[in-house]
Design an enzyme around this catalytic site. Structure first.
Site, PDB file in Angstrom:
ATOM      1  N   ALA A 168       0.776  -1.166   0.065  1.00 36.51           N
ATOM      2  CA  ALA A 168      -0.133  -0.014  -0.047  1.00 36.51           C
ATOM      3  C   ALA A 168       1.078   1.145  -0.098  1.00 36.51           C
ATOM      4  O   ALA A 168       2.018   1.315   0.122  1.00 36.51           O
ATOM      5  CB  ALA A 168      -0.802  -0.021   1.288  1.00 36.51           C
ATOM      6  N   GLN A 215       1.362   3.638   2.096  1.00 35.87           N
ATOM      7  CA  GLN A 215       2.242   3.926   3.307  1.00 35.87           C
ATOM      8  C   GLN A 215       2.724   2.540   3.673  1.00 35.87           C
ATOM      9  O   GLN A 215       2.877   2.282   5.126  1.00 35.87           O
ATOM     10  CB  GLN A 215       1.372   4.529   4.418  1.00 35.87           C
ATOM     11  CG  GLN A 215       0.889   6.054   4.365  1.00 35.87           C
ATOM     12  CD  GLN A 215       2.479   6.931   4.267  1.00 35.87           C
ATOM     13  OE1 GLN A 215       3.217   6.453   4.864  1.00 35.87           O
ATOM     14  NE2 GLN A 215       2.505   8.141   3.272  1.00 35.87           N
ATOM     15  N   SER A 216       3.173   1.782   2.739  1.00 35.70           N
ATOM     16  CA  SER A 216       3.635   0.400   3.314  1.00 35.70           C
ATOM     17  C   SER A 216       4.809   0.528   4.223  1.00 35.70           C
ATOM     18  O   SER A 216       6.026   1.249   3.553  1.00 35.70           O
ATOM     19  CB  SER A 216       4.073  -0.393   2.140  1.00 35.70           C
ATOM     20  OG  SER A 216       4.988  -1.614   2.393  1.00 35.70           O
ATOM     21  N   ASN A 217       5.167   0.095   5.302  1.00 40.54           N
ATOM     22  CA  ASN A 217       6.094  -0.166   6.024  1.00 40.54           C
ATOM     23  C   ASN A 217       7.155  -1.152   5.677  1.00 40.54           C
ATOM     24  O   ASN A 217       8.500  -0.817   5.590  1.00 40.54           O
ATOM     25  CB  ASN A 217       5.773  -0.405   7.838  1.00 40.54           C
ATOM     26  CG  ASN A 217       4.914   0.269   8.123  1.00 40.54           C
ATOM     27  OD1 ASN A 217       5.279   1.630   8.320  1.00 40.54           O
ATOM     28  ND2 ASN A 217       3.740  -0.045   8.686  1.00 40.54           N
ATOM     29  N   ALA A 244       7.627  -1.810   2.422  1.00 35.86           N
ATOM     30  CA  ALA A 244       8.308  -0.993   1.319  1.00 35.86           C
ATOM     31  C   ALA A 244       9.518  -0.032   1.843  1.00 35.86           C
ATOM     32  O   ALA A 244      10.492   0.053   1.453  1.00 35.86           O
ATOM     33  CB  ALA A 244       7.383  -0.296   0.643  1.00 35.86           C
TER      34      ALA A 244
END
Ligand SMILES: *Cc1c(COP(=O)(O)O)cnc(C)c1O
Length: 333
Positions: free
Chosen positions: A73, A75-77, A79
């Protein structure tokens, strides 16, 4: 359970602390609540993806990759932490982001994790919500391979048997900590999403015959689907460990009552949980995962599901970088 047989890059700050939360426990008047600080694992401020990436990035290196790709997503952590590992290991990193929330707020689209993805030198591309992200990633990987890159792709959340080894490692570590301190643990509670965290914990605890029930608090999928995902991955992880068959379907429990309108959309009780942890314990949660996990923990204490005299460990999976993407929601609440 011989984890050193698997390739691993040792970059996590381990063991993470196991701490009592006296003020939160007193405020709720129920069980004794402890917290396992996997928000403190290091690599771009820490979080649960660090443990998974120790194994995933080692596999990438073993395969001779010079670029990693993953998806998540906006706001992927996961990533952000993958971008940090790639930076540290001198690899290229490309990330596909899916707009699952439709939020137009520039804090959401540019700040928080997105800011850090780019700061770590990763490139990103954005896809509309509902895109078949694994397929999009395969296309992007093929395009990069055509340009000469040796690409290693990591599934969303780093959730495959290799990544889940990181949470087998956490199960081992936690059991060591509680045994050393003479603590009996009645329940472990964690947020669950792409399922590698819960699957690794369940596989690890089952293989160790720990007898610690794990409750996953859902953040996206409905209960049936979430439990099936966790169960499938826990079985495959146990197999990878050489412990095929140790996980039963009953070992996998998810409560998805705290998801609300959808992934990445905080509810009122998500925001209350974030405030309670911040004000009573000085601990930062996040609006997508750990805030929902903690909302479940808090509600289940209030309802008497977790009882006085019991000891509950809440696994803090990290994510506080996402707070800066949700300034609007937090200010309104
Ligand atoms: C990814 C993530 C989770 C969920 O873990 P899964 O292994 O994907 O189930 C929980 N909390 C945070 C902060 C995360 O980034």
């Amino acid at each position: 359970m011989h984890l050193s047989r698997f390739p691993r890059v040792f970059l996590a700050h381990l063991p993470t602390p196991l701490e009592r939360m006296d003020r939160l426990s007193d405020a709720l008047g129920g069980p004794e609540i402890w917290i396992k600080r996997d928000d403190c694992t290091g690599m771009s401020s820490g979080g649960n993806k660090t443990r998974k990436l120790e194994f995933l990035m080692a596999e990438a290196q073993a395969e001779g990759a010079d670029m990693v790709m993953t998806q998540g997503a906006t706001q992927s952590n996961h990533a952000r932490q993958t971008a940090a590992f790639a930076a540290k290991l001198g690899m290229g990193c490309h990330i596909l982001l899916e707009d699952r929330t439709g939020y137009q707020d520039p804090d959401y689209t540019e700040n928080g994790n997105v800011l850090l993805d780019h700061l770590h030198g990763s490139t990103t591309e954005v896809h509309p919500g509902g895109t078949d992200m694994p397929a999009a990633m395969e296309r992007a990987a093929e395009a990069a391979r055509a340009k000469g890159w040796r690409v290693y792709t990591i599934p969303g959340g780093g959730s495959n048997p290799t990544g889940a080894l990181g949470y087998v490692n956490c199960a081992l570590e936690l059991l060591g900590q509680v045994n050393e301190r003479g603590l009996v643990v009645d329940h472990l509670v964690t947020a669950t999403g792409s399922s590698g965290t819960q699957a690794g914990l369940v596989a690890g605890f089952c293989a160790l015959n720990a007898g610690i029930p794990v409750l996953g608090i859902g953040t996206r999928a409905p209960k049936e689907r979430q439990e099936q995902m966790v169960y499938d991955l826990a079985c495959r992880t146990a197999e990878k460990l050489g412990c095929a068959g140790v996980v039963t379907r009953e070992d996998v429990v998810a409560n998805t009552d705290y998801v609300g309108a959808g992934y990445g959309l905080p509810r009122e009780d998500t925001l209350e949980a974030i405030r309670l942890f911040a004000e009573l314990e000085g601990i930062l949660l996040d609006p997508v995962y750990s805030g929902k996990g903690a909302a479940g923990l808090i509600d289940l204490c209030r309802k008497g599901h977790f009882k006085k005299g019991e000891r509950v460990v809440f696994l803090h999976t990290g994510g506080s970088v996402g707070l800066f993407a949700y300034k609007g929601a937090l200010a309104r609440g």
